[in-house]
Design a protein around this motif. Structure first.
Motif, short mmCIF file in Angstrom:
data_model
loop_
_atom_site.label_atom_id
_atom_site.label_comp_id
_atom_site.label_asym_id
_atom_site.label_seq_id
_atom_site.Cartn_x
_atom_site.Cartn_y
_atom_site.Cartn_z
N THR A 57 0.84 -1.19 0.00
CA THR A 57 0.00 0.00 0.00
C THR A 57 0.88 1.24 0.00
O THR A 57 1.73 1.40 0.88
CB THR A 57 -0.93 0.01 1.23
OG1 THR A 57 -1.69 -1.20 1.26
CG2 THR A 57 -1.88 1.20 1.18
N VAL A 58 0.67 2.11 -0.99
CA VAL A 58 1.40 3.37 -1.11
C VAL A 58 0.40 4.50 -0.86
O VAL A 58 -0.61 4.62 -1.57
CB VAL A 58 2.02 3.53 -2.51
CG1 VAL A 58 2.84 4.82 -2.60
CG2 VAL A 58 2.90 2.32 -2.85
N MET A 59 0.67 5.34 0.14
CA MET A 59 -0.26 6.42 0.50
C MET A 59 0.13 7.72 -0.19
O MET A 59 1.32 8.08 -0.23
CB MET A 59 -0.25 6.64 2.01
CG MET A 59 -0.83 5.50 2.83
SD MET A 59 -2.59 5.19 2.52
CE MET A 59 -3.32 6.75 3.05
N TYR A 60 -0.88 8.43 -0.69
CA TYR A 60 -0.67 9.75 -1.29
C TYR A 60 -1.34 10.85 -0.47
O TYR A 60 -0.73 11.88 -0.19
CB TYR A 60 -1.18 9.76 -2.73
CG TYR A 60 -0.46 8.78 -3.61
CD1 TYR A 60 0.84 9.04 -4.03
CD2 TYR A 60 -1.03 7.58 -3.99
CE1 TYR A 60 1.54 8.14 -4.83
CE2 TYR A 60 -0.35 6.67 -4.79
CZ TYR A 60 0.93 6.96 -5.20
OH TYR A 60 1.62 6.05 -5.97
N GLU A 61 -2.60 10.64 -0.09
CA GLU A 61 -3.31 11.60 0.75
C GLU A 61 -4.14 10.84 1.76
O GLU A 61 -4.63 9.74 1.50
CB GLU A 61 -4.24 12.50 -0.08
CG GLU A 61 -3.53 13.48 -0.99
CD GLU A 61 -4.53 14.47 -1.60
OE1 GLU A 61 -4.90 15.44 -0.90
OE2 GLU A 61 -4.92 14.26 -2.76
N GLY A 62 -4.33 11.47 2.94
CA GLY A 62 -5.15 10.86 3.97
C GLY A 62 -4.37 9.88 4.83
O GLY A 62 -3.13 9.76 4.72
#
Length: 293
Positions: free
Chosen positions: A73-78
């Motif tokens: 899982t790669v997070m960008y926002e939130g």
């Protein structure tokens, strides 16, 4: 950019839209017709960008099983919260990466992180499913919670773009994620007008997912937001120009050339192993959360 040589482009694929659980508005270009050409990668789920309304009850996916592969899982926002029956917990924020090995089996739950859910905001993340070799399918579960500040990056030749190395090695820089087979996973950020060449092993499968923006490849082939580009094996080089500010995920790895048997959340090598996975889950062999016992 004037280069026209480089890896052959097999296909540019649009994603299908779906909703996962009660908290993830998803676009998925994989699995699809080119899944063999992207081994060891099995699935791409791109959530958002989507608005999250304030709530006291975090939304997401309830506990569900996995066996025989990994989720990345790669997070960008939130912000996202994770827990599983192997005892691992974690929270992810912008720039963070979670690399979870399901191994012999577990249940896990993914929900909007509680404080983020209370205040609301924008959520965007990318989740990949990654196959593992047969010898490692029943390995003990493992959890790698990789913070943004621990992911090294290299600059493009003009100094304008940046390439974060999540796993494998790129331009002599090694990423922190540990993998069961050779995988180079890159998170690429290119301002409009930036041109770069990515050099990857010729025997690796290679794909580019456009998280946002627009690019041209080898001088004339376009791809835009939420499209997946699948490449061939006839060169080490991919020539890119960002025609808009762009974020790309580079999926590259040594293919796992073994039989593949899949059923829902289980990825094994034979149907017999799938039957055993289902039986183990139904008998409680993948664990339970305390409130369900």
């Amino acid at each position: 950019m004037t280069q026209t040589s480089g890896r052959r482009i097999f296909q540019v694929i649009d994603g299908n839209k779906k909703f996962v659980g009660d908290g993830f508005d998803v676009t998925s270009p994989m699995p699809g017709p080119r899944i063999r050409q992207l081994s060891p990668f099995l699935l791409i789920d791109h959530t958002g960008p989507m608005p999250v309304a304030p709530t006291e009850v975090p939304l997401g996916t309830p506990p569900h099983p996995h066996r025989g592969f990994e989720t990345v899982t790669v997070m960008y926002e939130g912000y996202l919260a994770h827990r599983d029956t192997a005892g691992y917990t974690g929270a992810l924020g912008p720039g963070d990466v979670q690399w979870m090995t399901a191994g012999a089996g577990l249940l896990h739950e993914e929900r909007h992180e509680r404080e983020f859910a209370r205040r609301g905001g924008t959520l965007e993340l990318l989740q990949l499913w990654v196959n593992v070799p047969a010898r490692d399918k029943m390995a003990p579960p493992r959890y790698q919670n990789i913070r943004a500040q621990d992911i090294p990056e290299v600059a493009t030749a003009d100094g304008r773009g940046r390439i974060r190395v999540v796993s494998g090695t790129h331009q002599g820089v090694a990423g922190p994620a540990e993998t069961f087979s050779p995988i180079t996973l890159l998170d690429v950020h290119l301002p409009a007008g930036t041109a770069t060449t990515l050099t990857l092993p010729a025997d690796y499968n290679v794909g580019i997912y456009v998280v946002k923006g627009a690019i041209t490849m080898h001088g004339n082939r376009p791809a835009v937001t939420k499209q997946l580009v699948v490449f061939g094996w006839d060169s080490t080089d991919v020539h890119l120009t960002a025609t808009e500010d762009s974020v790309l995920t580079i999926l590259s790895g040594e293919p796992i050339e073994e039989p593949l048997a899949t059923y829902g959340p289980f990825v094994m090598n034979t149907n017999r192993e799938l039957v055993q996975a289902i039986a183990d889950f139904e008998s409680g062999g993948m664990g339970q959360f305390p409130e369900d016992e």
